[in-house]
Design an enzyme around this catalytic site. Sequence first.
Site, PDB file in Angstrom:
ATOM      1  N   ALA A 179       1.279   6.544  -1.868  1.00  0.00           N
ATOM      2  CA  ALA A 179       2.314   6.549  -2.907  1.00  0.00           C
ATOM      3  C   ALA A 179       3.217   7.771  -2.847  1.00  0.00           C
ATOM      4  O   ALA A 179       4.424   7.675  -3.090  1.00  0.00           O
ATOM      5  CB  ALA A 179       1.663   6.466  -4.295  1.00  0.00           C
ATOM      6  N   CYS A 300       0.684  17.782   6.198  1.00  0.00           N
ATOM      7  CA  CYS A 300      -0.705  17.907   5.771  1.00  0.00           C
ATOM      8  C   CYS A 300      -1.449  19.001   6.516  1.00  0.00           C
ATOM      9  O   CYS A 300      -2.509  19.438   6.093  1.00  0.00           O
ATOM     10  CB  CYS A 300      -1.440  16.575   5.943  1.00  0.00           C
TER      11      CYS A 300
END
Length: 350
Positions: A179, A300
């Site tokens: 999301a 990340c």
Amino acid sequence: MLARLGAGLNPSSVHQEGREGRKVIERARLQVAALVGTDPKAVTFTSGGTEANNTVLAPDIQFGSTVRRFDRLFVSAVEHPCVLAGGRFVPEQVERLAVDENGIVDLEALRVRLSALDGAPFVSVMLANNETGVVQPIAKIAEIVHERDGFLHCDAVQAAGKMSIAITDLGADAITLSAHKIGGPQGVGAVVRASAGIGIPALLKGGGQELGYRGGTENVMAIEGFGIAAEACAAEVVSSDLQAELESGLKALSNEIVVFGDTVERLPNTTCFAMPGKRAETALIAYDMAGIAVSSGSACSSGKVGASHVLEAMGVERSLSDGAIRVSTGWTNTPADIKAFLTATERLLR
């Protein structure tokens, strides 16, 4: 989402608040399914893209009443680390597929390798790379995989919201989403199957939530945010104008600047470039001091500046890849932001 804070809606309960929670989740399931073009019953919510990828990479997949076993997992060499890890396949069952200088899977090499395989393959190739934005020819890969009666998973986390991810057009058997890549909240994602008749065994076993495909009480607030974001981005077309302005500006500053993958199809908001002689650590600090947030490699792993496995697989020399910077534009960016970025880059080059 803010309106849900403190509501305490448990969608597994039969009381009024529980039914309201269930209604919220099923509406979000419809919204995510619409973004992908599939049956809402084929959508399973997870805690994010990493869990979704670990869930779908399973040796045993159910097709209707039949369970098929896949003994070999093939992943492209430029996949996200959670896919390279192989999910529920043991390391000995995982094989990496080589890519060309742009990071695109060699289709003929894939066809030859799968033809030599004894048994059906499980193949996982991302739709768009999270470092370079390069788009893979997933529909063609799907044809090759299905010729061998294989299963194709496509990590569409980076591509969602920037290009079409219609699962029927891609030809994938399952795709995964997150999301926060489309403006939704962090901590929620989804496994989306081509049809409800495909069953992927639960990674997290528990109370039978998500039709038995994922145990644990659902995060109602985050799932609602995911659904609303999916509906919003499905109605928009992302322009590449800012990307074009950024990249032409970079090349005007120095003809030594390299933009990776700039000769092939890429996402309209992602640019990965390097300045020869400039290390990523130095550049990141300089940009940060100028109020500009960019990453080295994937976001990340940007907390630890190191070699990019993506650029390494593309054959980029370490002296150049050590300076790679990943820039992403979003819906709040303007030409003024591009100008500020180019000004900071010019200062850095000097």
